[in-house]
Design an enzyme around this catalytic site. Sequence first.
Site, PDB file in Angstrom:
ATOM      1  N   SER A 137     -49.277 -16.346  -7.122  1.00 31.36           N
ATOM      2  CA  SER A 137     -50.246 -15.278  -7.357  1.00 31.36           C
ATOM      3  C   SER A 137     -49.924 -14.107  -6.445  1.00 31.36           C
ATOM      4  O   SER A 137     -49.486 -14.302  -5.303  1.00 31.36           O
ATOM      5  CB  SER A 137     -51.662 -15.775  -7.084  1.00 31.36           C
ATOM      6  OG  SER A 137     -52.578 -14.694  -7.076  1.00 31.36           O
ATOM      7  N   TYR A 150     -57.933 -19.885  -1.704  1.00 29.92           N
ATOM      8  CA  TYR A 150     -57.018 -19.693  -2.835  1.00 29.92           C
ATOM      9  C   TYR A 150     -55.734 -19.003  -2.377  1.00 29.92           C
ATOM     10  O   TYR A 150     -54.625 -19.450  -2.675  1.00 29.92           O
ATOM     11  CB  TYR A 150     -57.711 -18.870  -3.917  1.00 29.92           C
ATOM     12  CG  TYR A 150     -56.883 -18.651  -5.149  1.00 29.92           C
ATOM     13  CD1 TYR A 150     -56.875 -19.584  -6.185  1.00 29.92           C
ATOM     14  CD2 TYR A 150     -56.098 -17.511  -5.293  1.00 29.92           C
ATOM     15  CE1 TYR A 150     -56.108 -19.391  -7.325  1.00 29.92           C
ATOM     16  CE2 TYR A 150     -55.331 -17.304  -6.424  1.00 29.92           C
ATOM     17  CZ  TYR A 150     -55.346 -18.242  -7.437  1.00 29.92           C
ATOM     18  OH  TYR A 150     -54.567 -18.046  -8.565  1.00 29.92           O
TER      19      TYR A 150
END
Length: 248
Positions: A137, A150
Site C-alpha cells: 500500500s 495498517y
Amino acid sequence: MGRLEGKVAVILGVGALRNMGQAIAQRYVREGAKVVLGVRDEAGVKPFADSLGAAVVHCDITSEADLKRLMNTAVERFGRLDIAVNASGATHFAPFLEEQIEDLRRITDIQFIGTFQFIQAALRVMADGGSVIQISSVTAIALLPNHATYMATKAAGDLVVSAVAAEFGARGIRVNSIAPGPTADTPMAAPLMANPTAREQRRSATPLQRLGTADDIAEAALWLATDENFITGQVLQVNGGRAIHRLQ
C-alpha cells in the site's frame, strides 16, 4: 502466445468480487497462465474460478498448513510453481490511543506474519526464475490518519520483500511489492469512494489526476510476473504519484 504461457501462478486474496486479486487472476489467465486460487470461502469463489478454469484451494494466510497445501496443489496439478501473488489484506483504522491489542494481533497475523509465511511457502516449491509479488500500500510511506497498525504492517511486509529478494536472487527469483493508492473500484475502497467529497479529494490530490483501478494493479502484476523485467526487492508505486507527497 500469451506473455505467461506455460507458467503456473498461485494467487491469494480473491474472495471479494472485482477486487485486485480477481483482476490479477483474470489478467494472468488471459495471458496463458494456469492459476490456483487460495480462498477461505470456496463455495463463494467457485463461480469466479469456474469462469477462469482455475483450481481452488481452501487457504487462510494465517495457517502454515493451508499455505503449504496451496503451493503443493499447484505443483501436483501443474508440475511447477512460477508465480506467487499475495493480494490478501485486512482493512482497519482506529485512533492511536484507542487501538486494541486484539486488533494489533489480528492485523499483524494477516499482513506481517501471514505475508512472511506466504513467501516462505512459495519459495519452498518455486521454480528457479520465479516471481513473488506482494500487494502492499502507498500508506506504507504516505501517512494516513488513524491507520498506524495498517501502515506499520504493510511497511514491515515491504522490508521482508527486500530481505528475501537479496537472499534468493542467486536463484533468479524476483520478489517485489506493488503499492496501490486510493482505488475507484475495489471492495476495500468502496465505503470511502461512496462519499463524493472524499472521492474528489483523493482524485485531485493524485498527480495523474485520476483514481487507480484494480486493472492498473493487474497490469503491474503481469509485468512483474513476466521474464521481461530486471527488477527485484522493490516497491512499485502504482498509485498515480500519490507516493510523491507522502501524505494521504
